[in-house]
Design an enzyme around this catalytic site. Sequence first.
Site, PDB file in Angstrom:
ATOM      1  N   SER A  80       0.484  -3.107   8.837  1.00 14.93           N
ATOM      2  CA  SER A  80      -0.374  -3.694   7.812  1.00 14.93           C
ATOM      3  C   SER A  80      -0.002  -5.152   7.609  1.00 14.93           C
ATOM      4  O   SER A  80       1.108  -5.584   7.938  1.00 14.93           O
ATOM      5  CB  SER A  80      -0.257  -2.928   6.487  1.00 14.93           C
ATOM      6  OG  SER A  80       1.026  -3.099   5.929  1.00 14.93           O
ATOM      7  N   CYS A  81      -0.960  -5.909   7.069  1.00 11.00           N
ATOM      8  CA  CYS A  81      -0.744  -7.305   6.702  1.00 11.00           C
ATOM      9  C   CYS A  81      -1.664  -7.592   5.521  1.00 11.00           C
ATOM     10  O   CYS A  81      -2.068  -6.665   4.818  1.00 11.00           O
ATOM     11  CB  CYS A  81      -1.000  -8.238   7.885  1.00 11.00           C
ATOM     12  SG  CYS A  81      -2.702  -8.226   8.496  1.00 11.00           S
ATOM     13  N   LEU A  82      -2.026  -8.828   5.304  1.00 16.43           N
ATOM     14  CA  LEU A  82      -2.862  -9.145   4.156  1.00 16.43           C
ATOM     15  C   LEU A  82      -4.348  -8.949   4.451  1.00 16.43           C
ATOM     16  O   LEU A  82      -5.061  -8.330   3.679  1.00 16.43           O
ATOM     17  CB  LEU A  82      -2.581 -10.585   3.695  1.00 16.43           C
ATOM     18  CG  LEU A  82      -3.046 -10.952   2.296  1.00 16.43           C
ATOM     19  CD1 LEU A  82      -2.403 -10.057   1.249  1.00 16.43           C
ATOM     20  CD2 LEU A  82      -2.726 -12.409   2.009  1.00 16.43           C
TER      21      LEU A  82
END
Length: 100
Positions: A80-82
């Site tokens: 996951s990331c932003l």
Amino acid sequence: SLCAAAEPNLSYQELKDLKKANVLHIDVRERWEIDRFGKIPESINIPLGELMEALQMDPMEFKEQYNQKMPSKSDPVVFSCLAGTRSKQALGFAVSLGFS
């Protein structure tokens, strides 16, 4: 946005369900982003710039650095990331290293 090879885009609820099944969740945001926006419970932070090296570490070194058992090439992993761009890159890195 969350990424996994079998299902390139996951909802938050799908991730919560996967976490019950021992999925390793790697957050590839930068450390300052974790400090600013918060850590996702039960995830480990490996910034995208460190990921290729981390996934090729000796398992003992990985455990020492990230306080987590290193995933095997067949273990389920979610990135996951932003916004989803870096998690897609992370997925590509992992697949290129032989992770399924």
